[in-house]
Enzyme design. Sequence first.
Site, PDB file in Angstrom:
ATOM      1  N   LYS A  40      47.688 -90.768 -43.297  1.00 43.90           N
ATOM      2  CA  LYS A  40      46.740 -90.060 -42.425  1.00 43.90           C
ATOM      3  C   LYS A  40      46.915 -90.533 -40.984  1.00 43.90           C
ATOM      4  CE  LYS A  40      43.681 -89.186 -46.282  1.00 43.90           C
ATOM      5  NZ  LYS A  40      42.521 -89.526 -47.113  1.00 43.90           N
ATOM      6  N   GLN A  66      37.824 -93.645 -46.839  1.00 43.85           N
ATOM      7  CA  GLN A  66      38.695 -93.431 -47.997  1.00 43.85           C
ATOM      8  C   GLN A  66      37.988 -93.827 -49.292  1.00 43.85           C
ATOM      9  OE1 GLN A  66      41.689 -91.942 -47.808  1.00 43.85           O
ATOM     10  NE2 GLN A  66      42.135 -92.135 -49.982  1.00 43.85           N
ATOM     11  N   ASP A 108      36.041 -84.535 -44.215  1.00 43.11           N
ATOM     12  CA  ASP A 108      36.408 -84.510 -45.641  1.00 43.11           C
ATOM     13  C   ASP A 108      35.686 -83.376 -46.373  1.00 43.11           C
ATOM     14  OD1 ASP A 108      38.255 -86.218 -46.893  1.00 43.11           O
ATOM     15  OD2 ASP A 108      36.938 -87.960 -46.679  1.00 43.11           O
TER      16      ASP A 108
END
Length: 295
Positions: free
Chosen positions: A53, A97, A120
């Site tokens: 990422k 995460q 997200d």
Amino acid sequence: MAAELIDGKEISREIRDELKTRIATLKAKGVTPGLAVVLVGDNPASRVYVGMKEKTCSDLGVFSDSHRLGVETGQEELLELVRRLNSDSRINGILVQLPLPGQIDEAAVITAISPDKDVDGFHPVSLGRLVIGLEGFRPCTPAGIQELLVRSGVELSGKHVVVVGRSNIVGKPVAIMLMQKAAGADATVTVAHSRTADLPAVVRNADVLIAAIGRAEMITGDWIKPGAVVIDVGTNRVEDPSRKRGYRLTGDVHFDSARQVASLITPVPGGVGPMTITMLMANTVLSAERVLGKG
Ligand code: GUN
């Protein structure tokens, strides 16, 4: 005739090129999109994802603000960081995460992220907006699946989509997205899962099959309707002593037999996988555009 491949790497490149243009436009107006990436602990797979990422941010010219916290980090410390990032104007997206270490309540952390920075798409507000068809952030893997289908010219309107898997990250949101009254959707959607009776018979009804159940090569060619489109979300590690790293990645679909029956199919790796990070970048750019639009 063997199915054609849906090339996730190529479609991903195409979308990243479009994003570069949008990022250049933002920068010309004095705005650099920013993504905060938070990793708690040292889960090896999470470290790889987070590294990918950050690299993608750097490739596209997105500001990335990395936070590595120890495995013993307490919930309050993490929530405090999220609150700080919520009010940091350089940051348009916050990615924590998952999975998080056991002492931290994941739902509390996801809910603490501002829905305006929820790139997200996991916040209950984002998912609620998705359900009722309001603008928001689409979760990245489902958004990537929709882009793969639309950009491969698959007509979804009136088609029967069967989603195998009911996770909050993939199965549920992709089902909701594809049943919306909207372009690139309008499908009739069935959600099947590990408890579904006669799963092969349900899968055989699919014009478009989305396999997201996390079981290596569970769905074989004899389950698939001739001419169906197959999207394989699985990324299962299967032991393979012939590989240097000791394993290979396989999908939830048995590729060789499915390919003989389907019309279009995603490979693993190189299908859905590359799309997830690309859609994270797309959400981050969209978030920055929204801030500018409000300004
Ligand atoms: N862990 C596995 N996939 C994801 C994802 O898409 N986002 C986050 N935050 N964590 C993940």
